[in-house]
Design an enzyme around this catalytic site. Structure first.
Site, mmCIF file in Angstrom:
data_model
loop_
_atom_site.group_PDB
_atom_site.id
_atom_site.type_symbol
_atom_site.label_atom_id
_atom_site.label_comp_id
_atom_site.label_asym_id
_atom_site.label_seq_id
_atom_site.Cartn_x
_atom_site.Cartn_y
_atom_site.Cartn_z
ATOM 1 C CG ASP A 1 -10.496 -0.866 10.342
ATOM 2 O OD1 ASP A 1 -10.223 0.289 9.962
ATOM 3 O OD2 ASP A 1 -9.645 -1.645 10.821
ATOM 4 N NE ARG B 1 4.448 1.934 6.248
ATOM 5 C CZ ARG B 1 4.414 3.162 5.751
ATOM 6 N NH1 ARG B 1 5.346 3.576 4.913
ATOM 7 N NH2 ARG B 1 3.438 3.973 6.073
ATOM 8 C CG ASP C 1 -6.176 1.329 8.048
ATOM 9 O OD1 ASP C 1 -5.518 1.523 7.014
ATOM 10 O OD2 ASP C 1 -5.736 0.746 9.047
ATOM 11 N NE ARG D 1 -5.573 -7.960 6.798
ATOM 12 C CZ ARG D 1 -4.444 -7.549 7.392
ATOM 13 N NH1 ARG D 1 -3.953 -8.205 8.416
ATOM 14 N NH2 ARG D 1 -3.801 -6.490 6.948
ATOM 15 C CB CYS E 1 -11.414 -9.530 12.981
ATOM 16 S SG CYS E 1 -10.052 -9.809 11.845
ATOM 17 C CB CYS F 1 -10.939 -9.732 17.439
ATOM 18 S SG CYS F 1 -9.293 -10.193 18.015
ATOM 19 C CE LYS G 1 -2.489 1.531 10.425
ATOM 20 N NZ LYS G 1 -2.100 0.833 9.214
ATOM 21 N NE ARG H 1 -2.825 -0.415 3.276
ATOM 22 C CZ ARG H 1 -3.763 -1.373 3.193
ATOM 23 N NH1 ARG H 1 -4.801 -1.210 2.409
ATOM 24 N NH2 ARG H 1 -3.652 -2.474 3.905
ATOM 25 C CE1 TYR H 2 0.244 4.267 4.190
ATOM 26 C CE2 TYR H 2 0.385 1.972 4.865
ATOM 27 C CZ TYR H 2 -0.224 3.203 4.947
ATOM 28 O OH TYR H 2 -1.292 3.371 5.764
ATOM 29 C CB CYS I 1 -6.337 -15.554 14.988
ATOM 30 S SG CYS I 1 -6.116 -14.392 13.641
HETATM 31 S S1 SF4 Z 1 -8.004 -8.709 14.855
HETATM 32 FE FE1 SF4 Z 1 -8.415 -10.367 13.373
HETATM 33 S S2 SF4 Z 1 -6.391 -10.945 12.601
HETATM 34 FE FE2 SF4 Z 1 -6.067 -9.815 14.530
HETATM 35 S S3 SF4 Z 1 -6.036 -11.400 16.152
HETATM 36 FE FE3 SF4 Z 1 -8.130 -10.631 16.015
HETATM 37 S S4 SF4 Z 1 -9.115 -12.092 14.606
HETATM 38 FE FE4 SF4 Z 1 -6.919 -12.341 14.302
#
Ligand code: SF4
Length: 360
Positions: free
Chosen positions: A276, A97, A313, A115, A113, A110, A320, A93-94, A106
């Site tokens: 997000d 990096r 973001d 993603r 999340c 979360c 960001k 994206r940048y 994971c």
């Molecule tokens: S935010 Fe998403 S990618 Fe990060 S630890 Fe939680 S579930 Fe996994």
């Protein structure tokens, strides 16, 4: 204790009400669910509001029927990873990096999340060896890439041997100077962070940084603090990133305690992310004015060491940008001149010497 990965297991453990089981099954069919024993042990299951768990740890990991309510402004890929993915596993994206997404799983999932549409057991778990070779070739061929961020999913689910292989490959790319690891493992599965893992991710001849994702001071348990110490004592500086979440850390006292706990454990707060626009997460998002007011409340009250940058973001993959409050105002005094006013940590404004209107 075993990880809890289904709504039925959460109900049986007293972490979800039985009457929500059908709705939670629908949530789990769409988004992965997992709570590790360490996370389960942090939940205060007597912290309830109208029969539902209000505990700030539970809110982050126990699914909620509200996740079925996806808003029109929410997006499957809220920060636009796909638009900037030239080869599998890379997000560029940048200019200087790249992200190298090694895994799509994971230890925990979360509920907010960003993603969530691409992580979990329903997706390809790892970057294949062939795809990793192509991703490394991409980095090797671009001298402007100064920093590589290992992310996913959570890269610290990988074995030390696999992590070492990847870091060793990056060590051999002359123009890569920084290896950064983004992880939640030290707080959600601290026993995984062995000294062997710390040695594996330390890039020889380069700087390695580990950025910890933590959102509530209670996540920094004694076991988590020991895991972070193993990383730092191996010579790897740690930073943190936190997500501003309604009912988790959206009050000044909790945020202050989180930032201070991090700094006391030698972890420099780096980013405070505005939530997000991930699907089904509106019940956990604050508004931007609420976030700015919280950041303003920390200004002056906490040491500068404890101040993260509040960032958003930009949806669509535009990167960001800081969105914290502005303490400086330009006040016109005549047609040609203006002066600045700068606000101190008590909210009192002070003049700064005049400037010409055409000064930038
Ligand atoms: S935010 Fe998403 S990618 Fe990060 S630890 Fe939680 S579930 Fe996994």
């Amino acid at each position: 204790m075993k990880p809890l990965r289904t709504p039925a297991a959460l109900v049986a453990a007293g972490l979800a009400p039985p009457e929500q089981l059908a709705a939670l099954e629908q949530v789990a069919a769409r988004y992965a669910v997992s709570l590790t024993p360490d996370v389960i042990s942090l939940i205060h299951s007597d912290d309830k509001h109208s029969g539902e768990l209000a505990d700030p740890i539970a809110r982050q990991f126990v699914p909620d029927p509200a996740e079925l309510d996806a808003r029109p402004e929410e997006r499957a890929d809220p920060i636009g990873d796909d638009a900037h993915s030239p080869v599998e596993g890379i997000v560029h994206r940048y200019p200087d990096r790249v992200l190298l997404k090694l895994v799509h799983i994971c230890p925990v999932y979360c509920r907010f999340c960003f993603r969530r549409e691409s992580v979990g057991p329903g997706h390809r778990r790892w970057l294949s060896r062939a795809a990793l070779v192509r991703a490394l070739d991409y980095i090797r061929a671009r001298p402007q890439i100064w920093e590589v961020i290992l992310t996913g999913g959570d890269p610290l689910v990988l074995s030390p041997r696999r992590l070492r292989e990847v870091v060793h490959a990056l060590e051999r790319i002359e123009h890569v100077k920084i290896v950064r690891v983004h992880t939640r493992v030290p707080v959600v599965a601290p026993a995984r962070v062995t000294s062997e893992v710390a040695r594996a991710i330390k890039a020889r001849g380069k700087a390695t940084y580990v950025v910890l994702h933590a959102n509530h001071p209670r996540e920094l348990s004694a076991r988590a603090r020991a895991a972070c110490a193993r990383i730092i004592d191996a010579g790897i500086p740690m930073l943190s990133q936190s997500v501003l979440l309604r009912g988790v850390n959206d009050d000044p006292d909790t945020l202050a305690a989180l930032m201070r706990t991090l700094v006391e454990n030698r972890i420099k707060p780096y980013y405070l992310h505005h939530g997000d626009l991930a699907p089904g997460t509106s019940h956990l998002r604050t508004t931007i004015p609420q976030g700015q007011s919280l950041v303003r409340a920390l200004h002056g009250r906490l040491s500068g060491l404890c101040q993260p940058t509040y960032v958003l973001d930009i949806p669509g993959g535009h990167g960001k940008s800081p969105i914290g409050p502005c303490y400086l105002q330009r006040v016109p005094t005549t047609e040609e001149e203006a002066r600045f006013e700068i606000e101190d940590f008590n909210g009192v404004r002070h003049p700064y010497p005049p400037v010409r209107q055409d000064d930038s």
